[in-house]
Enzyme design. Structure first.
Site, PDB file in Angstrom:
ATOM      1  N   HIS A 149       0.797  -1.239   0.000  1.00 32.70           N
ATOM      2  CA  HIS A 149       0.000   0.000   0.000  1.00 32.70           C
ATOM      3  C   HIS A 149       0.824   1.280   0.000  1.00 32.70           C
ATOM      4  CE1 HIS A 149       0.781  -0.209   4.357  1.00 32.70           C
ATOM      5  NE2 HIS A 149       0.533   1.088   4.374  1.00 32.70           N
TER       6      HIS A 149
HETATM    7  C1  UD1 Z   1      -2.355   5.820   5.673  1.00 34.70           C
HETATM    8  C2  UD1 Z   1      -1.056   6.401   6.188  1.00 34.70           C
HETATM    9  C3  UD1 Z   1       0.056   5.389   6.029  1.00 34.70           C
HETATM   10  C4  UD1 Z   1      -0.306   4.076   6.677  1.00 34.70           C
HETATM   11  C5  UD1 Z   1      -1.648   3.591   6.195  1.00 34.70           C
HETATM   12  C6  UD1 Z   1      -2.047   2.412   7.026  1.00 34.70           C
HETATM   13  C7  UD1 Z   1      -0.865   8.819   5.889  1.00 34.70           C
HETATM   14  C8  UD1 Z   1      -0.215   9.900   5.111  1.00 34.70           C
HETATM   15  N1  UD1 Z   1      -0.677   7.586   5.421  1.00 34.70           N
HETATM   16  O1  UD1 Z   1      -2.182   5.569   4.296  1.00 34.70           O
HETATM   17  O2  UD1 Z   1       1.240   5.866   6.635  1.00 34.70           O
HETATM   18  O3  UD1 Z   1       0.674   3.136   6.382  1.00 34.70           O
HETATM   19  O4  UD1 Z   1      -2.640   4.626   6.370  1.00 34.70           O
HETATM   20  O5  UD1 Z   1      -2.984   1.598   6.409  1.00 34.70           O
HETATM   21  O6  UD1 Z   1      -1.506   9.085   6.873  1.00 34.70           O
HETATM   22  N2  UD1 Z   1      -9.502   4.259   1.710  1.00 34.70           N
HETATM   23  C9  UD1 Z   1     -10.668   3.536   1.690  1.00 34.70           C
HETATM   24  N3  UD1 Z   1     -11.222   3.200   2.901  1.00 34.70           N
HETATM   25  C10 UD1 Z   1     -10.697   3.545   4.092  1.00 34.70           C
HETATM   26  C11 UD1 Z   1      -9.503   4.298   4.075  1.00 34.70           C
HETATM   27  C12 UD1 Z   1      -8.919   4.644   2.880  1.00 34.70           C
HETATM   28  O7  UD1 Z   1     -11.199   3.202   0.646  1.00 34.70           O
HETATM   29  O8  UD1 Z   1     -11.258   3.183   5.150  1.00 34.70           O
HETATM   30  C13 UD1 Z   1      -8.856   4.595   0.401  1.00 34.70           C
HETATM   31  C14 UD1 Z   1      -9.291   5.917  -0.181  1.00 34.70           C
HETATM   32  O9  UD1 Z   1      -9.337   5.789  -1.541  1.00 34.70           O
HETATM   33  C15 UD1 Z   1      -8.114   6.824   0.158  1.00 34.70           C
HETATM   34  C16 UD1 Z   1      -6.933   5.867   0.141  1.00 34.70           C
HETATM   35  O10 UD1 Z   1      -7.460   4.634   0.590  1.00 34.70           O
HETATM   36  O11 UD1 Z   1      -7.975   7.882  -0.713  1.00 34.70           O
HETATM   37  C17 UD1 Z   1      -5.800   6.305   1.025  1.00 34.70           C
HETATM   38  O12 UD1 Z   1      -6.215   6.494   2.374  1.00 34.70           O
HETATM   39  P1  UD1 Z   1      -5.403   7.480   3.343  1.00 34.70           P
HETATM   40  O13 UD1 Z   1      -5.895   7.373   4.724  1.00 34.70           O
HETATM   41  O14 UD1 Z   1      -5.321   8.836   2.757  1.00 34.70           O
HETATM   42  O15 UD1 Z   1      -3.940   6.922   3.281  1.00 34.70           O
HETATM   43  P2  UD1 Z   1      -3.416   5.420   3.340  1.00 34.70           P
HETATM   44  O16 UD1 Z   1      -2.839   5.100   2.012  1.00 34.70           O
HETATM   45  O17 UD1 Z   1      -4.459   4.546   3.911  1.00 34.70           O
HETATM   46  N1  UDP Z   2      -3.207  -5.627   9.172  1.00 33.21           N
HETATM   47  C1  UDP Z   2      -4.458  -6.236   9.300  1.00 33.21           C
HETATM   48  N2  UDP Z   2      -5.110  -6.665   8.180  1.00 33.21           N
HETATM   49  C2  UDP Z   2      -4.572  -6.558   6.933  1.00 33.21           C
HETATM   50  C3  UDP Z   2      -3.298  -5.943   6.801  1.00 33.21           C
HETATM   51  C4  UDP Z   2      -2.655  -5.481   7.939  1.00 33.21           C
HETATM   52  O1  UDP Z   2      -4.960  -6.385  10.408  1.00 33.21           O
HETATM   53  O2  UDP Z   2      -5.222  -6.976   5.963  1.00 33.21           O
HETATM   54  C5  UDP Z   2      -2.547  -5.107  10.378  1.00 33.21           C
HETATM   55  C6  UDP Z   2      -1.140  -5.557  10.588  1.00 33.21           C
HETATM   56  O3  UDP Z   2      -1.090  -6.789  11.281  1.00 33.21           O
HETATM   57  C7  UDP Z   2      -0.558  -4.437  11.424  1.00 33.21           C
HETATM   58  C8  UDP Z   2      -1.279  -3.218  10.876  1.00 33.21           C
HETATM   59  O4  UDP Z   2      -2.437  -3.700  10.225  1.00 33.21           O
HETATM   60  O5  UDP Z   2      -0.896  -4.611  12.785  1.00 33.21           O
HETATM   61  C9  UDP Z   2      -0.382  -2.485   9.917  1.00 33.21           C
HETATM   62  O6  UDP Z   2      -1.110  -1.567   9.183  1.00 33.21           O
HETATM   63  P1  UDP Z   2      -0.644  -1.060   7.760  1.00 33.21           P
HETATM   64  O7  UDP Z   2       0.227  -2.064   7.094  1.00 33.21           O
HETATM   65  O8  UDP Z   2      -1.870  -0.641   7.074  1.00 33.21           O
HETATM   66  O9  UDP Z   2       0.143   0.268   8.123  1.00 33.21           O
HETATM   67  P2  UDP Z   2       1.688   0.614   8.373  1.00 33.21           P
HETATM   68  O10 UDP Z   2       2.159  -0.235   9.491  1.00 33.21           O
HETATM   69  O11 UDP Z   2       2.410   0.387   7.089  1.00 33.21           O
HETATM   70  O12 UDP Z   2       1.663   2.054   8.698  1.00 33.21           O
END
Ligand code: UD1
Ligand code: UDP
Length: 389
Positions: free
Chosen positions: A218
């Site tokens: 992601h």
């Molecule tokens: C965010 C964090 C990232 C983290 C990740 C964990 C920032 C800048 N990034 O990235 O560091 O690793 O969360 O998972 O804060 N979306 C959905 N449903 C949801 C949430 C998001 O569909 O419930 C989609 C939307 O299209 C959105 C995209 O995911 O635009 C990105 O979501 P966003 O929260 O902006 O950033 P992440 O890529 O999730």
């Molecule tokens: N995780 C989860 N389901 C998934 C993928 C990740 O529960 O399908 C959990 C994972 O075990 C960890 C957390 O989500 O505890 C990490 O989140 P993510 O990878 O989205 O964010 P990051 O750590 O890169 O910020």
């Protein structure tokens, strides 16, 4: 939902309030042990959910699996560009902080919700604590790295998960008296869930045999750019020729990765994001994990599962020196998978990261409890028995 241990002392309405600001999936995992430990010492607290993540599988399932209490507010900020999302976070959080007047605001990790909460509190002069301070990838191209640097510069109390964080913070001029090396609350959550981590039912549900790999992807650098996404998908497809791969796909990568060819096939299974217990159950039974997640690098280290991180850098080098993690390029992924599958998960140092022992939450609670009582606990004192404080 699992109940918390009964509190020794129930908080009174006039007690100082600790607010936890949470917004994204990894925040929930890091906060649960801290909330639990503060509950056990009777601190009055509340969770503010910013709504950065809002799908049930990115949010609600974590509250249930981790036994987190209901938030006192949900700001519903949702998705958007960095500027739009951060602006909504700033205005929403300012109102909440002004309304609840917390004694301390606790923020977690490196997401936009974390950055916004720190900025709001700095301007309102509300004290803050940052859990997972001092991690650095030294890659300002990552939005998270910008969030980390700003958050640490403005935090009053900094909780570090590994000792490399201490030198990063010292190099940036942070007063060492404000920094506490406490271990890793994400690992506390993993320990708490360990009894519930059974790969068999999840494997059966997903139609997987005993030998499989799990992949999560992601990071913007991997999934936003079509050319990068194509290179990554080709590499994952090559891994799937070696063993079946299941990809619980983060919503961010969905469209771009599918366009690049990441689609369901005989040896590749694309599924919705999994709940915390289901996901870690699957990881526990996996022969290999391929990821660009921060937290998954740490969890595979603790579970002893070989992890290939498709990134040029990591802010968690302890998972390489003391764990099963290796950094790989997309082009190098298939050969690295062969090596990992042949060699298992030997860790270079032979030891797990220091203080990743499931007790980070209580150490953090100890420092916060003392701070609320007007005492600034020295970094060494947080491990002393509570009665000695
Ligand atoms: C965010 C964090 C990232 C983290 C990740 C964990 C920032 C800048 N990034 O990235 O560091 O690793 O969360 O998972 O804060 N979306 C959905 N449903 C949801 C949430 C998001 O569909 O419930 C989609 C939307 O299209 C959105 C995209 O995911 O635009 C990105 O979501 P966003 O929260 O902006 O950033 P992440 O890529 O999730
Ligand atoms: N995780 C989860 N389901 C998934 C993928 C990740 O529960 O399908 C959990 C994972 O075990 C960890 C957390 O989500 O505890 C990490 O989140 P993510 O990878 O989205 O964010 P990051 O750590 O890169 O910020």
């Amino acid at each position: 939902m699992r109940d918390y241990a009964p509190t020794e002392t129930a908080p009174a309405p006039e007690d100082p309030l600790v607010l936890h600001v949470l917004g994204a999936r990894p925040n929930f995992v890091k906060a649960a042990p801290v909330v639990r430990a503060l509950t056990e010492v009777g601190v009055r607290q509340g969770i503010v959910h910013t709504g950065q993540h809002y799908d049930a599988l990115m949010s609600d399932v974590f509250f249930a699996d981790l036994g987190l209490p209901e938030p006192i507010a949900n700001l519903g900020v949702g998705s958007g560009s960095h500027a739009r999302q951060t602006a909504a976070l700033l205005t929403g959080l300012e109102e909440v902080v002004l309304e609840h007047r917390p004694a301390l605001v606790v923020v977690y990790g490196d997401v936009n919700s974390t950055l916004a909460a720190i900025l709001v509190c700095a301007k309102l002069q509300v004290p803050t604590a940052h859990v997972e301070a001092g991690l650095r990838s030294f890659d300002r191209g990552m939005p998270e790295e910008v969030n980390r640097v700003v958050t640490d510069a403005l935090s009053d109390i900094l909780f570090a998960t590994s000792s490399d964080a201490l030198s990063h913070l010292a190099n940036e001029g942070v007063d060492p008296a404000r920094v506490h090396l406490v271990g890793n609350p994400m690992i506390d959550s993993l320990f708490s869930a360990l009894d519930r981590l059974d790969p068999a039912p999840v494997r059966a549900r997903l139609g997987l045999g005993e030998r499989y790999a799990v992949a999560t992807l992601h990071r913007p650098a991997n999934v936003d750019d079509p050319a990068a996404a194509k290179e990554l998908v080709d590499a994952v497809l090559a891994v799937s020729e070696r063993l079946p791969v299941v990809v619980p796909l983060h919503p961010r990568g969905r469209t771009r990765l599918a366009e690049a060819g990441l689609v369901d096939g005989e040896r590749l299974s694309i599924v919705d994001p999994l709940g915390y217990v289901d996901f870690l159950s699957l990881v526990r039974g996996a022969a290999l994990v391929v990821t660009d997640s921060g937290g998954v690098q740490e969890e595979t280290t603790m579970l002893g599962v070989p992890c290939l991180t498709v990134r040029p850098n990591t802010e968690r080098p302890v998972t390489v020196t003391h764990g099963t993690n290796r950094l790989v390029t997309p082009a190098g992924l298939p050969a690295a998978a062969d090596r990992a599958l042949a060699g298992g998960a030997a860790t270079p140092s032979g030891e797990l990261p220091p203080l990743w022992d499931g007790k980070a939450g209580p150490r953090i609670a100890r420092v916060i409890e003392a701070w609320l009582g007007g005492r600034n606990l020295s970094p060494a004192a947080q491990n002393e028995p509570r009665d000695a404080l």
